[in-house]
Scaffold this motif. Structure first.
Motif, PDB file in Angstrom:
ATOM      1  N   CYS A 118       0.824  -1.218   0.000  1.00 43.05           N
ATOM      2  CA  CYS A 118       0.000   0.000   0.000  1.00 43.05           C
ATOM      3  C   CYS A 118       0.856   1.266   0.000  1.00 43.05           C
ATOM      4  O   CYS A 118       0.336   2.363  -0.156  1.00 43.05           O
ATOM      5  N   VAL A 119       2.167   1.127   0.162  1.00 47.04           N
ATOM      6  CA  VAL A 119       3.089   2.245  -0.049  1.00 47.04           C
ATOM      7  C   VAL A 119       3.594   2.075  -1.483  1.00 47.04           C
ATOM      8  O   VAL A 119       4.471   1.269  -1.758  1.00 47.04           O
ATOM      9  N   HIS A 120       2.977   2.803  -2.398  1.00 48.29           N
ATOM     10  CA  HIS A 120       3.287   2.662  -3.822  1.00 48.29           C
ATOM     11  C   HIS A 120       4.605   3.368  -4.137  1.00 48.29           C
ATOM     12  O   HIS A 120       4.824   4.493  -3.710  1.00 48.29           O
ATOM     13  N   ARG A 121       5.447   2.681  -4.892  1.00 50.18           N
ATOM     14  CA  ARG A 121       6.767   3.200  -5.230  1.00 50.18           C
ATOM     15  C   ARG A 121       6.815   3.554  -6.715  1.00 50.18           C
ATOM     16  O   ARG A 121       6.535   2.720  -7.556  1.00 50.18           O
ATOM     17  N   GLY A 171      12.115   9.885  -7.355  1.00 49.26           N
ATOM     18  CA  GLY A 171      10.752   9.418  -7.550  1.00 49.26           C
ATOM     19  C   GLY A 171       9.873   9.737  -6.352  1.00 49.26           C
ATOM     20  O   GLY A 171      10.233  10.528  -5.484  1.00 49.26           O
ATOM     21  N   TYR A 172       8.702   9.112  -6.349  1.00 53.58           N
ATOM     22  CA  TYR A 172       7.696   9.379  -5.321  1.00 53.58           C
ATOM     23  C   TYR A 172       7.298   8.103  -4.600  1.00 53.58           C
ATOM     24  O   TYR A 172       7.285   7.018  -5.187  1.00 53.58           O
ATOM     25  N   LEU A 173       6.960   8.259  -3.322  1.00 55.90           N
ATOM     26  CA  LEU A 173       6.342   7.206  -2.523  1.00 55.90           C
ATOM     27  C   LEU A 173       4.955   7.705  -2.157  1.00 55.90           C
ATOM     28  O   LEU A 173       4.810   8.833  -1.670  1.00 55.90           O
ATOM     29  N   ARG A 174       3.908   6.916  -2.405  1.00 54.89           N
ATOM     30  CA  ARG A 174       2.542   7.311  -2.084  1.00 54.89           C
ATOM     31  C   ARG A 174       1.952   6.324  -1.092  1.00 54.89           C
ATOM     32  O   ARG A 174       2.008   5.120  -1.287  1.00 54.89           O
ATOM     33  N   ASN A 175       1.366   6.842  -0.024  1.00 52.52           N
ATOM     34  CA  ASN A 175       0.782   6.035   1.033  1.00 52.52           C
ATOM     35  C   ASN A 175      -0.728   5.922   0.838  1.00 52.52           C
ATOM     36  O   ASN A 175      -1.435   6.919   0.879  1.00 52.52           O
ATOM     37  N   THR A 176      -1.212   4.703   0.632  1.00 54.03           N
ATOM     38  CA  THR A 176      -2.653   4.442   0.577  1.00 54.03           C
ATOM     39  C   THR A 176      -3.031   3.372   1.593  1.00 54.03           C
ATOM     40  O   THR A 176      -3.992   2.624   1.392  1.00 54.03           O
ATOM     41  N   CYS A 177      -2.302   3.301   2.691  1.00 51.61           N
ATOM     42  CA  CYS A 177      -2.491   2.248   3.693  1.00 51.61           C
ATOM     43  C   CYS A 177      -3.663   2.497   4.640  1.00 51.61           C
ATOM     44  O   CYS A 177      -4.029   1.613   5.401  1.00 51.61           O
ATOM     45  N   GLY A 178      -4.226   3.689   4.641  1.00 49.74           N
ATOM     46  CA  GLY A 178      -5.312   3.992   5.567  1.00 49.74           C
ATOM     47  C   GLY A 178      -4.815   4.511   6.906  1.00 49.74           C
ATOM     48  O   GLY A 178      -5.609   4.763   7.802  1.00 49.74           O
ATOM     49  N   LYS A 179      -3.509   4.641   7.050  1.00 49.73           N
ATOM     50  CA  LYS A 179      -2.910   5.187   8.274  1.00 49.73           C
ATOM     51  C   LYS A 179      -1.574   5.804   7.911  1.00 49.73           C
ATOM     52  O   LYS A 179      -1.029   5.570   6.832  1.00 49.73           O
ATOM     53  N   THR A 180      -1.025   6.597   8.811  1.00 53.32           N
ATOM     54  CA  THR A 180       0.283   7.204   8.603  1.00 53.32           C
ATOM     55  C   THR A 180       1.352   6.121   8.635  1.00 53.32           C
ATOM     56  O   THR A 180       1.312   5.222   9.472  1.00 53.32           O
ATOM     57  N   MET A 181       2.302   6.200   7.708  1.00 57.39           N
ATOM     58  CA  MET A 181       3.388   5.225   7.622  1.00 57.39           C
ATOM     59  C   MET A 181       4.730   5.940   7.733  1.00 57.39           C
ATOM     60  O   MET A 181       4.863   7.082   7.296  1.00 57.39           O
ATOM     61  N   ARG A 182       5.707   5.248   8.329  1.00 53.02           N
ATOM     62  CA  ARG A 182       7.081   5.758   8.393  1.00 53.02           C
ATOM     63  C   ARG A 182       7.939   4.829   7.557  1.00 53.02           C
ATOM     64  O   ARG A 182       8.023   3.633   7.837  1.00 53.02           O
ATOM     65  N   VAL A 183       8.553   5.380   6.507  1.00 53.60           N
ATOM     66  CA  VAL A 183       9.333   4.571   5.576  1.00 53.60           C
ATOM     67  C   VAL A 183      10.635   5.270   5.217  1.00 53.60           C
ATOM     68  O   VAL A 183      10.778   6.482   5.408  1.00 53.60           O
ATOM     69  N   TYR A 242      25.151   1.474  -2.537  1.00 54.96           N
ATOM     70  CA  TYR A 242      26.333   2.291  -2.848  1.00 54.96           C
ATOM     71  C   TYR A 242      26.174   3.762  -2.479  1.00 54.96           C
ATOM     72  O   TYR A 242      26.886   4.615  -3.003  1.00 54.96           O
ATOM     73  N   TRP A 243      25.224   4.075  -1.615  1.00 54.52           N
ATOM     74  CA  TRP A 243      25.008   5.460  -1.202  1.00 54.52           C
ATOM     75  C   TRP A 243      24.305   5.449   0.139  1.00 54.52           C
ATOM     76  O   TRP A 243      23.809   4.424   0.597  1.00 54.52           O
ATOM     77  N   ARG A 244      24.222   6.584   0.756  1.00 53.39           N
ATOM     78  CA  ARG A 244      23.525   6.732   2.030  1.00 53.39           C
ATOM     79  C   ARG A 244      22.015   6.586   1.810  1.00 53.39           C
ATOM     80  O   ARG A 244      21.457   7.115   0.849  1.00 53.39           O
ATOM     81  N   ASP A 245      21.333   5.853   2.704  1.00 53.56           N
ATOM     82  CA  ASP A 245      19.880   5.697   2.630  1.00 53.56           C
ATOM     83  C   ASP A 245      19.197   7.029   2.901  1.00 53.56           C
ATOM     84  O   ASP A 245      19.795   7.932   3.496  1.00 53.56           O
ATOM     85  N   THR A 246      17.942   7.155   2.482  1.00 58.34           N
ATOM     86  CA  THR A 246      17.199   8.372   2.814  1.00 58.34           C
ATOM     87  C   THR A 246      16.885   8.347   4.311  1.00 58.34           C
ATOM     88  O   THR A 246      16.990   7.304   4.958  1.00 58.34           O
ATOM     89  N   SER A 247      16.487   9.466   4.838  1.00 61.10           N
ATOM     90  CA  SER A 247      16.074   9.496   6.236  1.00 61.10           C
ATOM     91  C   SER A 247      14.709   8.831   6.363  1.00 61.10           C
ATOM     92  O   SER A 247      14.006   8.617   5.372  1.00 61.10           O
ATOM     93  N   CYS A 248      14.318   8.531   7.576  1.00 61.65           N
ATOM     94  CA  CYS A 248      13.010   7.953   7.836  1.00 61.65           C
ATOM     95  C   CYS A 248      11.964   9.055   7.639  1.00 61.65           C
ATOM     96  O   CYS A 248      12.036  10.096   8.271  1.00 61.65           O
ATOM     97  N   MET A 249      11.011   8.818   6.735  1.00 62.03           N
ATOM     98  CA  MET A 249       9.997   9.830   6.405  1.00 62.03           C
ATOM     99  C   MET A 249       8.636   9.407   6.935  1.00 62.03           C
ATOM    100  O   MET A 249       8.273   8.234   6.861  1.00 62.03           O
ATOM    101  N   THR A 250       7.883  10.363   7.432  1.00 68.31           N
ATOM    102  CA  THR A 250       6.506  10.123   7.830  1.00 68.31           C
ATOM    103  C   THR A 250       5.613  10.549   6.673  1.00 68.31           C
ATOM    104  O   THR A 250       5.679  11.689   6.223  1.00 68.31           O
ATOM    105  N   ILE A 251       4.810   9.605   6.181  1.00 69.38           N
ATOM    106  CA  ILE A 251       3.910   9.903   5.069  1.00 69.38           C
ATOM    107  C   ILE A 251       2.483   9.650   5.547  1.00 69.38           C
ATOM    108  O   ILE A 251       2.118   8.518   5.874  1.00 69.38           O
ATOM    109  N   ARG A 252       1.695  10.710   5.604  1.00 73.74           N
ATOM    110  CA  ARG A 252       0.294  10.575   6.012  1.00 73.74           C
ATOM    111  C   ARG A 252      -0.496   9.834   4.941  1.00 73.74           C
ATOM    112  O   ARG A 252      -0.092   9.794   3.780  1.00 73.74           O
ATOM    113  N   ASN A 253      -1.623   9.276   5.332  1.00 70.76           N
ATOM    114  CA  ASN A 253      -2.469   8.542   4.398  1.00 70.76           C
ATOM    115  C   ASN A 253      -2.886   9.431   3.229  1.00 70.76           C
ATOM    116  O   ASN A 253      -3.180  10.614   3.408  1.00 70.76           O
ATOM    117  N   ASN A 254      -2.897   8.876   2.043  1.00 68.61           N
ATOM    118  CA  ASN A 254      -3.279   9.551   0.792  1.00 68.61           C
ATOM    119  C   ASN A 254      -2.413  10.753   0.453  1.00 68.61           C
ATOM    120  O   ASN A 254      -2.884  11.719  -0.151  1.00 68.61           O
TER     121      ASN A 254
END
Length: 105
Positions: A42-45, A57-69, A75-87
């Motif tokens: 439900c976290v569309h990539r 690119g974009y990450l879209r949350n359709t999980c019905g709740k806030t997600m942290r991803v 070969y590079w540093r990961d992104t930080s932990c992001m809070t993505i609200r539903n929709n």
């Protein structure tokens, strides 16, 4: 017969232990929050590797709740932990590396 079952169970534990031990250094190399597992579907990539290196690119949350991803980048540093609200969506971008996976955090 019972002895075989015990041996098989022990073999499974040893294999799982080897996997866990092998995974620890990779997780230790990531910065910030510990990785908890692949993000659900439900976290569309919509993330791609840029021709000269990097990820965008974009990450879209359709999980019905806030997600942290976060996006794990090879070969590079990961992104930080992001809070993505539903929709809602978040834009991700790195200057180097290649997209590996999206995980919860």
């Amino acid at each position: 017969m019972r002895k075989r079952t015990s041996t098989a169970a022990l073999g499974t534990v040893l294999v799982l232990g080897g996997i866990a031990a092998g995974a620890a250094p990779a997780q230790a190399a990531t910065s910030g929050a510990a990785l908890t597992g692949t993000a659900p579907a439900c976290v569309h990539r919509s993330v791609s590797n840029d021709p000269g290196g990097g990820v965008s690119g974009y990450l879209r949350n359709t999980c019905g709740k806030t997600m942290r991803v976060k996006v794990v980048v090879k070969y590079w540093r990961d992104t930080s932990c992001m809070t993505i609200r539903n929709n809602t969506s978040k834009y991700v971008h790195t200057v180097g590396g290649r997209y590996d996976r999206t995980v919860t955090c």
